[in-house]
Design an enzyme around this catalytic site. Structure first.
Site, PDB file in Angstrom:
ATOM      1  N   PRO A 223       0.252  -1.098  -0.400  1.00  0.00           N
ATOM      2  CA  PRO A 223      -0.065   0.523   0.502  1.00  0.00           C
ATOM      3  C   PRO A 223       0.708   1.702   0.048  1.00  0.00           C
ATOM      4  O   PRO A 223       1.780   1.051   0.353  1.00  0.00           O
ATOM      5  CB  PRO A 223      -0.519   0.135   1.196  1.00  0.00           C
ATOM      6  CG  PRO A 223      -1.119  -1.277   1.357  1.00  0.00           C
ATOM      7  CD  PRO A 223       0.103  -2.393   1.322  1.00  0.00           C
ATOM      8  N   GLU A 224       0.322   1.967  -0.837  1.00  0.00           N
ATOM      9  CA  GLU A 224       1.307   3.460  -0.935  1.00  0.00           C
ATOM     10  C   GLU A 224       0.716   4.502  -0.299  1.00  0.00           C
ATOM     11  O   GLU A 224      -0.610   4.096   0.089  1.00  0.00           O
ATOM     12  CB  GLU A 224       2.226   3.586  -2.743  1.00  0.00           C
ATOM     13  CG  GLU A 224       2.934   2.656  -3.145  1.00  0.00           C
ATOM     14  CD  GLU A 224       3.675   2.114  -1.924  1.00  0.00           C
ATOM     15  OE1 GLU A 224       4.744   3.465  -1.877  1.00  0.00           O
ATOM     16  OE2 GLU A 224       4.994   1.533  -2.245  1.00  0.00           O
TER      17      GLU A 224
END
Length: 281
Positions: A2-3
């Site tokens: 997850p960014e």
């Protein structure tokens, strides 16, 4: 992993429902990547009875302030989703499974962290500007949509770094949020080769890159982020940005801009996708 877009999608999904929610219980499963900063019992004691404040994001961290009638007892939880984590807000949660490592039970539902690889983190901090939160956030660069991040400032920061521009973006010290997918996409949109030294990027090209990064991240937010394996939003929905990626995951296929062939190269143990035809050094 997850960014920034995935973490921001998560923040938006929980900020409204949890604002003003009263914490009823806190459950911790198997230990995650970082120490808690407090013993589990003490952490639960500090959380139970608190009211959740305005959920914030800094880089890929989420901050859940927990407020008490006695302001001296205030603090909060700093959360990181690691490589495979996702948060769900559940009205009637089933019993926790083997990868459910954290539950924050409130009168508005249960916030549950699922993290198969256990590289995420849940830490207690008295505030964002004191350890451990301050220590973890200290090296983060500006937020990409911060008006204080100007073309000139971005270019000046690049001039101080001789590493390849892709590595500089991933490091998060010049600007946060350019994870692997989004760095590849922004560099392609700006027609910049990922191996070009950061200090060799001219000011006009730096401005083009910053604009491309902002446009890429904004589009990812519209599409709920990217789901390659594990990520889902707080309602269980997958992101769809990967379906519109111009180069990421498209090795061997035609470039959508020039018709050249998209290539894959490993940089610092990460897959980089680019078009050598239109991304020049």
């Amino acid at each position: 992993m997850p960014e920034l877009p995935e973490v921001e999608v998560t923040r938006r999904g929980i900020a409204g429902p949890l604002l003003g929610a009263k914490v009823l219980a806190l459950r911790l499963g198997k230990p995650l990547r970082w120490p808690l900063g407090r013993e589990p019992q003490a952490l639960a004691g500090a959380a139970v009875g608190a009211v959740v404040g305005e959920v914030a994001r800094r880089g890929k961290y989420l901050w859940l302030p927990l407020l008490h009638a006695d302001a001296a007892s205030d603090g909060g939880l700093l959360l990181h989703l690691g490589m495979s984590g996702s948060l769900a807000l559940l009205d009637a949660p089933p019993p926790p499974g083997p990868h459910d490592h954290f539950d924050l039970v409130t009168d508005r539902g249960t916030l549950r962290l699922n993290d198969p690889r256990r590289f995420g983190a849940v830490l207690w901090s008295a505030a964002l500007d004191v350890p451990p939160a301050a220590t973890l956030l200290a090296r983060l660069g500006p937020e990409p949509f911060d008006a204080a991040l100007t073309d000139a400032g971005f270019h000046a920061a690049l001039q101080l770094r001789s590493a390849p521009i892709k590595a500089v973006l991933l490091a998060g010290e010049v600007v946060v949020g350019a994870g692997n997918i989004y760095a590849c996409e922004a560099l392609h949109a700006a027609a910049i080769h990922p191996a070009l030294r950061a200090d060799r990027i001219s000011r006009p090209r730096a401005a083009r890159l910053l604009a491309a990064l902002r446009a890429t991240l904004a589009r990812a937010l519209e599409l709920g982020g990217s789901t390659l394996r594990d990520f889902s939003d707080v309602h269980g929905a997958a992101g769809t940005f990967q379906a519109v990626a111009a180069v990421y995951g498209r090795a061997g296929l035609p470039c959508l801009r020039c018709g050249g062939t998209v290539q894959r190269r490993v940089q610092a143990q990460r897959s980089t996708y680019f078009c050598a035809g239109c991304q020049r050094r």
